[in-house]
Design a protein around this motif. Structure first.
Motif, PDB file in Angstrom:
ATOM      1  N   GLY A  88       0.706  -1.162  -0.017  1.00 20.98           N
ATOM      2  CA  GLY A  88      -0.206  -0.013  -0.005  1.00 20.98           C
ATOM      3  C   GLY A  88       0.711   1.341  -0.098  1.00 20.98           C
ATOM      4  N   ASN A  91      -0.870   4.398  -0.611  1.00 22.22           N
ATOM      5  CA  ASN A  91      -1.589   5.212   0.677  1.00 22.22           C
ATOM      6  C   ASN A  91      -0.610   5.790   1.531  1.00 22.22           C
ATOM      7  OD1 ASN A  91      -4.097   4.174  -0.326  1.00 22.22           O
ATOM      8  ND2 ASN A  91      -4.183   2.370   1.013  1.00 22.22           N
ATOM      9  N   TYR A  99      -1.776   0.816   5.111  1.00 18.77           N
ATOM     10  CA  TYR A  99      -0.617   0.395   4.574  1.00 18.77           C
ATOM     11  C   TYR A  99       0.072  -0.766   5.456  1.00 18.77           C
ATOM     12  CZ  TYR A  99       1.063   4.608   6.731  1.00 18.77           C
ATOM     13  OH  TYR A  99       1.229   5.573   7.661  1.00 18.77           O
ATOM     14  N   SER A 186      -4.572  -2.106  -0.300  1.00 19.86           N
ATOM     15  CA  SER A 186      -3.495  -2.974   0.064  1.00 19.86           C
ATOM     16  C   SER A 186      -4.134  -4.475   0.105  1.00 19.86           C
ATOM     17  CB  SER A 186      -3.186  -2.450   1.595  1.00 19.86           C
ATOM     18  OG  SER A 186      -2.418  -3.701   2.057  1.00 19.86           O
TER      19      SER A 186
END
Length: 264
Positions: A88, A91, A99, A186
């Motif tokens: 992620g 993010n 994340y 994610s």
């Protein structure tokens, strides 16, 4: 053996997640791109993977290692560590709290332990083969049976434009058939959401082993079924849903054009 591997993974993942959180507080910038201009990597990704690799191989120097950023290293014990230092990254770059550090231990080709720690919140999910799935000390279970129209589906989009067009068309067909669709950013955390019952299914093309190795074990130990297959655009794809509703979800995914099976 599984317990020892899991305990090591949990300790290292916790340290790595704390490192990522501390680095995020100081601000983040893009260090490089990978498959496209929007597929980014930060220096924190690289530094976190180096930390994880150092800790794991210091504890078990004969093991193999596969990381998203640094590639692989051979081993001689039959154990391989599969690591995503920040699942992620976009993010993480933007400060969206989805994340995670993902660490899986594979023994003789089978994942036997896995941990996913949300570095933004500190929440930890983990599992060992046959030992169940857990989040912060609470046993995880998938959501109970529900009609397809009442299932919340998680997905993700690849960073290559052509694959995104294929995915967007498939999502447009699936959306009217289910409760709703979410794109959280994610894969590892999405699989943990299925494990905990806060989502009903997950499908994505363009995933890699480090994205799902730990999360898929956690989901399976909570009662889900997973399948690694080929997506409509030819990339590796992953499906995950509670075992009791997996076949119906898979049929919907195929009919909507997510998978290569439907190309003709």
């Amino acid at each position: 053996m599984n317990t020892d591997l899991l305990n090591l993974a949990r300790g290292v993942a916790g340290e790595a997640a704390a490192f990522v959180a501390a680095q995020r507080a100081g601000g983040v910038s893009v260090a490089a791109t990978k498959s496209s201009a929007v597929d980014v990597v930060t220096q924190v990704d690289r530094d976190c993977e180096a930390l994880v690799r150092e800790r794991l191989l210091a504890a078990r120097p004969g093991d193999a290692f596969l990381g998203e950023e640094g590639g692989g290293a051979g081993g001689e014990t039959g154990v391989r560590w599969i690591v995503d230092p920040i699942d992620g990254t976009v993010n993480f770059l933007y400060g969206l709290p989805q994340y995670a550090v993902s660490i899986a231990a594979e023994q003789d080709g089978r994942v036997v332990a896995g941990v996913v720690v949300n570095a933004a919140t500190g929440e930890e999910c983990f599992a060992s083969l046959g030992g169940g799935a857990w989040r912060d000390g609470v046993r995880l279970r998938v959501r109970g049976p529900a009609p397809l129209a009442e299932r919340l589906v998680l997905t993700g989009f690849n960073y290559q434009a052509g694959t995104r067009r294929v995915q967007a068309a498939a999502v447009a067909k699936l959306l009217p058939l289910v409760r709703d669709i979410r794109r959280m950013g994610s894969c590892a955390l999405d699989l943990c959401h299925v494990a905990s019952g806060s989502a009903d299914a997950y499908v994505e093309e363009g995933v890699a082993e480090w994205d799902y190795a730990a999360g898929a074990l956690i989901a399976r130990e909570a009662g889900a079924r997973t399948e690694v297959t080929v997506g409509r655009d030819g990339k590796e794809a992953l499906l995950c849903a509670p075992a009791h509703g997996f076949e119906e979800f898979r049929e919907a995914v195929v009919s909507c054009g997510f998978l290569a099976l439907d190309r003709e």
